[in-house]
Scaffold this active site. Structure first.
Site, PDB file in Angstrom:
ATOM      1  N   TYR A 209      10.002  -7.702 -14.850  1.00  0.00           N
ATOM      2  CA  TYR A 209      11.308  -7.924 -14.362  1.00  0.00           C
ATOM      3  C   TYR A 209      12.631  -8.332 -15.662  1.00  0.00           C
ATOM      4  CZ  TYR A 209      10.601  -8.064  -9.469  1.00  0.00           C
ATOM      5  OH  TYR A 209       9.943  -7.330  -8.220  1.00  0.00           O
TER       6      TYR A 209
ATOM      7  N   ASP B 278      -0.430  -5.474 -11.000  1.00  0.00           N
ATOM      8  CA  ASP B 278      -0.279  -6.177  -9.747  1.00  0.00           C
ATOM      9  C   ASP B 278      -2.472  -5.521  -9.279  1.00  0.00           C
ATOM     10  OD1 ASP B 278       1.503  -7.430  -8.977  1.00  0.00           O
ATOM     11  OD2 ASP B 278       2.121  -5.433  -8.818  1.00  0.00           O
TER      12      ASP B 278
ATOM     13  N   GLY C  25      -4.739  -5.279 -11.327  1.00  0.00           N
ATOM     14  CA  GLY C  25      -5.516  -6.217 -12.280  1.00  0.00           C
ATOM     15  C   GLY C  25      -6.175  -7.678 -11.889  1.00  0.00           C
ATOM     16  N   GLU C  26      -4.851  -8.398 -11.743  1.00  0.00           N
ATOM     17  CA  GLU C  26      -4.302  -9.774 -11.326  1.00  0.00           C
ATOM     18  C   GLU C  26      -4.691  -9.541  -9.999  1.00  0.00           C
ATOM     19  OE1 GLU C  26      -0.323 -11.184 -14.225  1.00  0.00           O
ATOM     20  OE2 GLU C  26      -0.457  -9.955 -12.986  1.00  0.00           O
TER      21      GLU C  26
ATOM     22  N   GLY D  95      -5.669  -6.506  -6.669  1.00  0.00           N
ATOM     23  CA  GLY D  95      -5.955  -5.712  -6.797  1.00  0.00           C
ATOM     24  C   GLY D  95      -5.121  -5.022  -5.522  1.00  0.00           C
TER      25      GLY D  95
ATOM     26  N   GLY E  91       2.504  -8.019  -2.585  1.00  0.00           N
ATOM     27  CA  GLY E  91       3.608  -9.068  -1.913  1.00  0.00           C
ATOM     28  C   GLY E  91       4.515  -8.319  -1.736  1.00  0.00           C
TER      29      GLY E  91
ATOM     30  N   TYR F 108       6.195  -5.171  -1.869  1.00  0.00           N
ATOM     31  CA  TYR F 108       6.466  -3.858  -2.119  1.00  0.00           C
ATOM     32  C   TYR F 108       4.893  -3.700  -1.317  1.00  0.00           C
ATOM     33  CZ  TYR F 108       9.677  -2.952  -5.441  1.00  0.00           C
ATOM     34  OH  TYR F 108      11.711  -2.551  -5.407  1.00  0.00           O
TER      35      TYR F 108
ATOM     36  N   HIS G 186      14.392  -4.286 -12.239  1.00  0.00           N
ATOM     37  CA  HIS G 186      13.097  -4.173 -12.919  1.00  0.00           C
ATOM     38  C   HIS G 186      12.280  -2.955 -12.926  1.00  0.00           C
ATOM     39  CE1 HIS G 186      12.745  -4.153  -8.354  1.00  0.00           C
ATOM     40  NE2 HIS G 186      11.815  -3.267  -8.607  1.00  0.00           N
TER      41      HIS G 186
ATOM     42  N   HIS H 279       8.862  -0.143 -12.512  1.00  0.00           N
ATOM     43  CA  HIS H 279       7.207   0.517 -11.665  1.00  0.00           C
ATOM     44  C   HIS H 279       6.930   1.297 -12.335  1.00  0.00           C
ATOM     45  CE1 HIS H 279       8.306  -1.575  -8.044  1.00  0.00           C
ATOM     46  NE2 HIS H 279       9.852  -0.881  -8.069  1.00  0.00           N
TER      47      HIS H 279
ATOM     48  N   ASP I  59     -10.085  11.771 -14.545  1.00  0.00           N
ATOM     49  CA  ASP I  59     -11.546  11.544 -15.892  1.00  0.00           C
ATOM     50  C   ASP I  59     -11.764  13.376 -15.223  1.00  0.00           C
ATOM     51  OD1 ASP I  59     -13.778  12.439 -16.532  1.00  0.00           O
ATOM     52  OD2 ASP I  59     -15.052  10.852 -15.635  1.00  0.00           O
TER      53      ASP I  59
ATOM     54  N   ASP J 155     -12.596  16.781 -14.851  1.00  0.00           N
ATOM     55  CA  ASP J 155     -14.223  17.932 -15.775  1.00  0.00           C
ATOM     56  C   ASP J 155     -13.893  19.077 -15.048  1.00  0.00           C
ATOM     57  OD1 ASP J 155     -15.013  15.411 -17.136  1.00  0.00           O
ATOM     58  OD2 ASP J 155     -16.834  14.884 -15.650  1.00  0.00           O
TER      59      ASP J 155
ATOM     60  N   ASP K  59     -16.204  14.946 -23.497  1.00  0.00           N
ATOM     61  CA  ASP K  59     -15.908  14.652 -22.320  1.00  0.00           C
ATOM     62  C   ASP K  59     -14.731  13.406 -22.532  1.00  0.00           C
ATOM     63  OD1 ASP K  59     -15.894  13.716 -19.717  1.00  0.00           O
ATOM     64  OD2 ASP K  59     -18.213  12.546 -19.742  1.00  0.00           O
TER      65      ASP K  59
ATOM     66  N   HIS L  24      14.337   0.241 -11.972  1.00  0.00           N
ATOM     67  CA  HIS L  24      14.582   0.480 -10.611  1.00  0.00           C
ATOM     68  C   HIS L  24      15.537  -0.466 -10.732  1.00  0.00           C
ATOM     69  CE1 HIS L  24      14.489  -1.280  -6.151  1.00  0.00           C
ATOM     70  NE2 HIS L  24      15.070  -0.885  -6.071  1.00  0.00           N
TER      71      HIS L  24
HETATM   72 CU   LIG Z   1      11.355  -1.605  -7.139  1.00  0.00          CU
END
Ligand SMILES: [Cu+2]
Length: 651
Positions: A296, A310, A312-313, A315, A393, A395, A453, A455, A462, A464, A603, A614
């Site tokens: 923000y 979001d 990692g903090e 899930g 939250g 969103y 803010h 996003h 990955d 292949d 690889d 936004h």
């Molecule tokens: Cu937004």
């Protein structure tokens, strides 16, 4: 117009298509012209007849005149907006006509049948007419020089030859000045319905349509003819309709993949393969969300810490909300459950947090109407969608993994939910505190500012292609200047180079030059001798505007570039590292890339960040309509041809 009338009109337009290539329309019967017509209603057939008759009566037009355009002459905007039903409007036609080798414009008052303007447009050529199309074909085939050139290519009869008159472009020599030209190139149609599949290359006739003759012939020598028919759409593709779910494996129209829900990343798709000639070929070994960063833009201490990571903090899987049939997903979708352990380690049944459905796109997957041979083929677009919606939250992110019959994998992200709002004193922009209250966001309602803010949603892809050993290629489009005597001064060429170092793609954020990103398997070739690959086709690639040394940015350094590449490591899954919560940064992609591992014919893993700034708006309040963003993986030499066309029949 009643439905039946519409249908009959449509049928008429198609079945009645003229031999000319230019238009599908055919003459329609006169219909009543409504007296209280809206000022923007198209001309009725009666009005068209009135316009032509007025020009003839005035002596402007005769039987030899040709009309390139007869259209409504739109009234001034003020008059349109002031119009009310029943009010009389002055209806005018605007006409482009060609008469005695000159183009004229005309305006006709239709109620008075009066020509208000008739004006020559010196030097102009109107568009190619339908009758000129067929005339050019006749002139070409009758020309002795052209026949001689065709004879050198082995053609003595021309009934299986289709000639396409093409608009002439700019003039190539002085002798062409002031003449009405088309350039004709022809195709061998023996044994195929695709009349454009086999060009008789190297032979172009330039036709003067007014003089009715070939004025020049380009013959740069014969080129071998394609030995294939290029046919498509002659019989339907027989694949099982609908999808099949077997455990956590999904099969749909040549595609197969496995899915699972992960507490942190949400949906993880693995082993995404496409059937091709009896082989199940790997495209995407694993795909998942790798992090989300939402900073923000407010320095207020109560707001400056709001810069969420979001995934990692919190899930995404943990925040996946149950989906409502008929709203979140189509009524006939398969609703799928997931098992996620709760904080106590207890397995928790998350009901209906995933849905799977096939949808009609309402748009042709492909189609072609060939008026020159009066043929049509098309296929309705269908897609398979696997969806989850974490509610993070304020969103809600609608995350769709979409498969198409054209071999494309698309990720669509729809953002909806509630703007994060800050309480402010201002009720409107007229209030004294409004300027200060909206320095970092817009008033979305009285006393509420929607703080600006971003996003940024990182996807770990990955890829292949037919196995792990792949290379990322950048194909830059560069302008090439041509020698002074060429008919063209410039064009663009594609310059290809492999990416050789881990990390963000240099300059990719600036988009200084357009470029294509393509993962190839350099060890294999398709039937054309090209390396099979998939293009990563980005949609929204906003990158972070924060300073590199901003503590918020240090935690989310991955947002500095839309695309990163690293060597594969199954433990490297998250763009901001494994433990971003409360960390000060340096983890994740910058650390992965610092290992400087080899990535050519190796690889590799692509990290794409979908980004959007936004700027909040009143219409976001109290709940925001879904805003959609996409990224696609598009086959690029992976298949030998469009995989949604029935199997090829070689001649
Ligand atoms: Cu937004």
């Amino acid at each position: 117009m009643r439905l039946a009338a519409v249908q009959s009109r449509l049928r008429h337009l198609f079945l009645g298509c003229a031999a000319g290539l230019i238009a599908f329309g055919s003459a329609i019967g006169s219909e009543a012209s409504g007296t209280s017509a809206h000022p923007l209603d198209p001309l009725s057939s009666q009005e068209i007849q009135v316009a032509v008759a007025a020009l003839r009566r005035a002596g402007n037009a005769d039987a030899a005149t040709r009309f390139a355009l007869i259209d409504l002459d739109e009234p001034e905007k003020e008059a349109v907006l002031a119009w009310h039903p029943g009010q009389q409007v002055v209806r005018r036609a605007f006409v482009v006509a060609r008469h005695n080798r000159t183009v004229y414009e005309a305006v006709i008052d239709l109620a008075k049948s009066r020509v208000e303007r008739w004006q020559a447009v010196p030097g102009a050529q109107s568009a190619v007419l339908a009758e000129e199309w067929t005339r050019a074909q006749r002139i070409t085939v009758a020309d002795a020089g052209w026949r001689e050139a065709m004879k050198r290519r082995g053609y003595v009869s021309f009934d299986k030859v289709f000639c396409a008159p093409l608009s002439a472009g700019s003039l190539v020599d002085a002798a062409e000045a002031g003449r009405r030209l088309v350039r004709v190139t022809c195709f061998d149609t023996q044994g195929t319905r695709n009349i454009r599949a086999r060009p008789i290359e190297g032979l172009v006739a330039t036709i003067d349509l007014d003089d009715g003759k070939v004025i020049s012939l380009i013959d740069s020598g014969a080129v071998p003819l394609s030995r294939e028919t290029g046919s498509f759409g002659e019989r339907p593709l027989h694949r099982a309709a609908g999808f099949a779910i077997d455990g956590y494996r999904v099969d749909w129209r040549g595609w197969s993949f496995r899915y699972r829900m992960n507490r942190r990343a949400g949906l993880v798709l693995s082993l995404v393969r496409h059937e091709d000639g009896g082989r199940r070929r790997l495209v995407l070994y694993r795909g998942s969300v790798a992090e989300m960063f939402v900073p923000y833009m407010d320095p207020d201490p109560a707001w400056s810490f709001r810069r969420w990571l979001d995934v990692g903090e919190y899930g995404f899987g943990w925040l996946a909300s149950p989906l409502a049939r008929g709203i979140d997903c189509p009524a006939d979708a398969a609703m799928l459950d997931a098992v996620l352990p709760d904080d106590h380690g207890r397995p928790l049944a998350a009901r209906s947090v995933i849905c799977l459905f096939e949808r009609r796109t309402g748009t042709p997957l492909w189609r072609h109407a060939e008026s020159a041979s009066r043929s049509y083929a098309g296929r309705a677009g269908r897609e398979l969608v696997m969806r989850m919606i974490p509610s993070v939250g304020t969103y809600d992110y609608i995350i769709d993994w979409v498969l198409t019959e054209a071999g494309t994998i698309r990720i669509d992200v729809g953002a909806t939910g509630i703007d994060a709002v800050k309480g402010v004193a201002a009720r409107t922009m007229a209030d004294p505190s409004a300027a200060a209250d909206t320095a970092h966001g817009m008033l979305v309602a009285p006393n509420l500012a929607g703080v600006y803010h971003d996003h940024f949603l990182s996807f770990r892809l990955d890829i292949d292609i037919d196995g792990a050993a792949n290379t990322l290629m950048r194909e830059r489009l560069e302008r090439q200047t041509l020698p002074g005597d060429a008919a063209r001064r410039s064009l663009w060429i594609a310059a290809e180079e492999p990416v050789s170092a881990e990390g963000p793609l240099p300059d990719a954020a600036q988009h200084a030059e357009p470029e294509v990103w393509r993962v190839v398997n350099p060890n294999l070739t398709n039937r054309l001798g090209q390396h099979p690959g998939y293009e990563l086709r980005p949609g929204h690639t906003a990158t972070s505007l924060l300073a590199d040394d901003d503590p918020a940015q240090r935690r989310a350094a991955f947002t500095a570039a839309p695309l990163w590449i690293t060597a594969y490591d199954r433990h490297e899954l998250y763009a901001a590292g494994d433990y971003p919560n409360q960390r000060s940064g340096g983890d994740g992609l910058p650390a992965f890339a610092a290992q400087h591992r080899p990535i050519e014919n190796a690889d590799i893993v692509l990290w794409y960040t979908m980004g959007f700034h936004h700027l909040t708006r009143p219409e976001d309040w109290p709940v925001m309509a879904t805003v959609r963003h996409s990224v696609e993986l598009v086959p690029y030499g992976f298949f030998d041809r469009n995989p949604s066309v029935e199997p090829w029949r070689e001649r």
